[in-house]
Design a protein around this motif. Structure first.
Motif, PDB file in Angstrom:
ATOM      1  N   ILE A  63      12.637   4.523  31.257  1.00 51.55           N
ATOM      2  CA  ILE A  63      13.901   4.765  31.955  1.00 51.55           C
ATOM      3  C   ILE A  63      13.880   6.124  32.647  1.00 51.55           C
ATOM      4  O   ILE A  63      13.459   7.131  32.052  1.00 51.55           O
ATOM      5  CB  ILE A  63      15.079   4.736  30.950  1.00 51.55           C
ATOM      6  N   GLY A  64      14.339   6.175  33.894  1.00 53.84           N
ATOM      7  CA  GLY A  64      14.591   7.422  34.596  1.00 53.84           C
ATOM      8  C   GLY A  64      16.090   7.600  34.780  1.00 53.84           C
ATOM      9  O   GLY A  64      16.822   6.617  34.926  1.00 53.84           O
ATOM     10  N   GLY A 107      25.399  10.481  28.654  1.00 45.79           N
ATOM     11  CA  GLY A 107      25.651   9.275  27.867  1.00 45.79           C
ATOM     12  C   GLY A 107      24.457   8.329  27.903  1.00 45.79           C
ATOM     13  O   GLY A 107      24.093   7.731  26.884  1.00 45.79           O
ATOM     14  N   VAL A 108      23.835   8.196  29.071  1.00 46.43           N
ATOM     15  CA  VAL A 108      22.656   7.330  29.202  1.00 46.43           C
ATOM     16  C   VAL A 108      21.517   7.877  28.337  1.00 46.43           C
ATOM     17  O   VAL A 108      20.843   7.129  27.613  1.00 46.43           O
ATOM     18  CB  VAL A 108      22.208   7.224  30.678  1.00 46.43           C
ATOM     19  N   GLU A 109      21.345   9.186  28.387  1.00 45.29           N
ATOM     20  CA  GLU A 109      20.276   9.816  27.601  1.00 45.29           C
ATOM     21  C   GLU A 109      20.422   9.476  26.110  1.00 45.29           C
ATOM     22  O   GLU A 109      19.438   9.124  25.443  1.00 45.29           O
ATOM     23  CB  GLU A 109      20.340  11.337  27.807  1.00 45.29           C
ATOM     24  N   LEU A 110      21.659   9.540  25.606  1.00 41.81           N
ATOM     25  CA  LEU A 110      21.885   9.229  24.189  1.00 41.81           C
ATOM     26  C   LEU A 110      21.785   7.723  23.931  1.00 41.81           C
ATOM     27  O   LEU A 110      21.259   7.303  22.895  1.00 41.81           O
ATOM     28  CB  LEU A 110      23.256   9.743  23.749  1.00 41.81           C
ATOM     29  N   VAL A 112      14.197  12.962  33.901  1.00 43.95           N
ATOM     30  CA  VAL A 112      15.526  13.162  34.481  1.00 43.95           C
ATOM     31  C   VAL A 112      15.328  13.816  35.843  1.00 43.95           C
ATOM     32  O   VAL A 112      14.454  14.682  36.003  1.00 43.95           O
ATOM     33  CB  VAL A 112      16.390  14.052  33.564  1.00 43.95           C
ATOM     34  N   PHE A 113      16.118  13.394  36.842  1.00 43.89           N
ATOM     35  CA  PHE A 113      16.027  13.946  38.200  1.00 43.89           C
ATOM     36  C   PHE A 113      17.356  14.588  38.570  1.00 43.89           C
ATOM     37  O   PHE A 113      18.414  14.025  38.291  1.00 43.89           O
ATOM     38  CB  PHE A 113      15.678  12.835  39.205  1.00 43.89           C
ATOM     39  N   MET A 154      15.363   2.985  37.176  1.00 47.42           N
ATOM     40  CA  MET A 154      16.061   4.238  37.448  1.00 47.42           C
ATOM     41  C   MET A 154      17.561   3.991  37.314  1.00 47.42           C
ATOM     42  O   MET A 154      18.110   3.117  37.991  1.00 47.42           O
ATOM     43  CB  MET A 154      15.726   4.723  38.858  1.00 47.42           C
ATOM     44  N   ILE A 155      18.208   4.766  36.438  1.00 46.50           N
ATOM     45  CA  ILE A 155      19.658   4.618  36.276  1.00 46.50           C
ATOM     46  C   ILE A 155      20.338   5.733  37.064  1.00 46.50           C
ATOM     47  O   ILE A 155      20.146   6.918  36.771  1.00 46.50           O
ATOM     48  CB  ILE A 155      20.050   4.645  34.783  1.00 46.50           C
TER      49      ILE A 155
END
Lengths: 328, 328
Positions: free
Chosen positions: A5-6, A16-19, A32-33, A66-67
């Motif tokens: 996942i990016g 929130g996505v990271e967690l 992460v970008f 990629m989110i």
């Protein structure tokens, strides 16, 4: 092998996505970008690099999905089609009126690249849309009702903050219990905007500011407050920080429908959410749909999709066999 | 051109299907099939023929989807695979433990014939299963809770009727409010069978029957009542007919989940149904999935599917464009 996942952008939704990714054994956060200086962005996951947004192309083959975590107003309309030229993508585009146009732009890009894009993922649009659709297909003779809250509306809080003399503010959207009860009774009431929701505002004013004027400007503000019963509480910054720093939200999607020879049998389908953290829940929905995007692309699917187009099983880490055995 | 629906069997569920089809402009009821003498079966729709079940094969090319309305115990295990050799089929097979076996049998038949079959459609299994799956995929760190009722349990009513001295009976399954509230609070309680549901029985006894013995046989009946708090009311046949002739049902599927760095944010996803007529609502779900079976087969899909495998848009008469514009 994990789904890599990016995350594009690093605000509340991205955090929130990271967690959320940590809760899925078949996924890993790859990078992460950010459009800021990457060296100034500290993320919560050790060992995961932060790159500048412009470098995304270099990780073309290392990221499965990629989110996109930018805003709907200016970020996503350009970012989602751009990223769909290189990656399978998920976004939470929520400007309802512009969804058809956004869909077309993303669809073109994704079809060209052979990638899978899923737009407008979250809870509204997202899970609420899904529930409106399922319920309407099952009970064609009926009415839809959507209530939001109790929760913080970022847009309304911002609108209050722009008033002269206001230092800080939080606005809660609250569904009216009597309206909810009327809908649940099956009476299929006609409800005005004022009938359905009230608005409660907690406002920190400058010292010596004209509170009466501020209150009047709030409750009479067109579009935002004028059509609602609105309550304004003036409190200190300390109190605001202590009691109103969360980002809860939620709401209700209700279908009131009829069946029978003469519509004599009433049915109520209700879907509701009660969320301590709006961005963390939205992120959780995005991550589940990232699994779907990955799998669909593995099967050769290309182009833009929405929650309506995704068979539910694609969201689950379980196989069809497991789902039939344990969840059906 | 309309989707031409056939109904196989003509009990309560089938009568619901017959009425539900009228709510969909893109469908028409083509024929009803019965194992009884067709001349003795009077249906509610004028101009629609009733055939003997054995004649189904003759209408092979005139029916787009056959909706099977038999029972799960003895009818569907043989009927669904048989019919899938000739038609796209929908059934409501609900013997949870035997779903994998039933799936395999139907899948074999449907793959051979090139037809699309969707099994275990309804609300549980069906919409409740879907909601368990969506909620679990979104909030992997959480607990599922399913409550049934308030509603009539046919199986429990039948069990009471088999007791000596009982003339007639209706049993209501009732979810316990305190348990529902505990789940909704986010405390993720562990609940026993007794905590979650109570059972209320309305019983018509023979004149002079030993009421104490009947009550004791009910409340101590293993599997059916012994694990629940059960209330028994003796009433007259007139009262039973007047106040307990409906077939209401419903229930709740709740996911209590956590997100955050340390699970500090709680989220509640709740789906609930409140149904005046259990068979008419179940029938409404079957009919919506009939549209999906028809469309999937038009696209060349063959084999057995469940609600997990069907993209939501297939259920709706609206196009993808309309759905994105109006429901997303």
């Amino acid at each position: 092998m994990s789904i890599r996942i990016g995350i594009f952008g690093y605000g509340n939704l991205a955090k929130g996505v990271e967690l959320a990714v940590r809760n899925h054994k078949d996924m890993e956060l790859k990078a992460v970008f950010t459009r800021r200086d990457p060296s100034g962005v500290k993320i919560k996951t050790e060992g995961v690099p932060v790159y500048h947004a412009d470098d995304a192309v270099k990780l073309k083959d290392e990221i499965d999905v990629m989110i996109l975590c930018g805003g709907s107003a200016t970020d996503l309309p350009t970012q989602t089609p751009q990223m769909a030229e290189m990656f399978n993508v998920i976004d939470s585009f929520d400007t309802h009126a512009k969804i058809p146009e956004h869909f077309d732009n993303v669809d073109k890009a994704a079809k060209k690249s052979g990638k899978t894009a899923i737009i407008s993922v979250g809870w509204d649009p997202g899970m609420f849309s899904l529930n409106r659709m399922y319920a309407g297909a099952i009970l064609p003779d009926g009415e839809d009702y959507t209530f939001w809250g109790k929760g913080v509306s970022q847009g309304h809080s911002d609108a209050i903050r722009r008033i002269e003399g206001v230092v800080d503010a939080k606005q809660y959207t609250i569904p009216v219990d009597a309206a909810l009860d009327a809908v649940r009774s099956g009476s299929a009431p006609e409800l005005t905007t004022r009938d359905k929701h009230t608005r409660e505002c907690f406002v920190v004013a400058e010292e010596g500011a004209d509170l009466e004027r501020i209150e009047s400007e709030i409750v009479n503000m067109p579009n935002y407050f004028a059509d609602y019963n609105t309550t304004v509480h003036f409190i200190s910054q300390e109190e605001l920080n202590a009691n109103h720093s969360g980002i809860p939200h939620g709401g209700f999607v209700i279908r009131s429908g009829k069946t029978g020879l003469n519509g004599e049998h009433k049915h109520i389908i209700e879907y509701s959410l009660k969320l301590d953290s709006n961005p963390e829940f939205t992120a959780s929905v995005l991550v589940a749909y990232a699994r779907a995007a990955y799998r669909l692309n593995q099967e050769g699917s290309a182009g833009c999709k929405t929650v309506f187009d995704i068979a539910p099983a694609y969201l689950s880490p379980q196989s069809g066999e497991e789902l039939r055995k344990h969840l059906l």
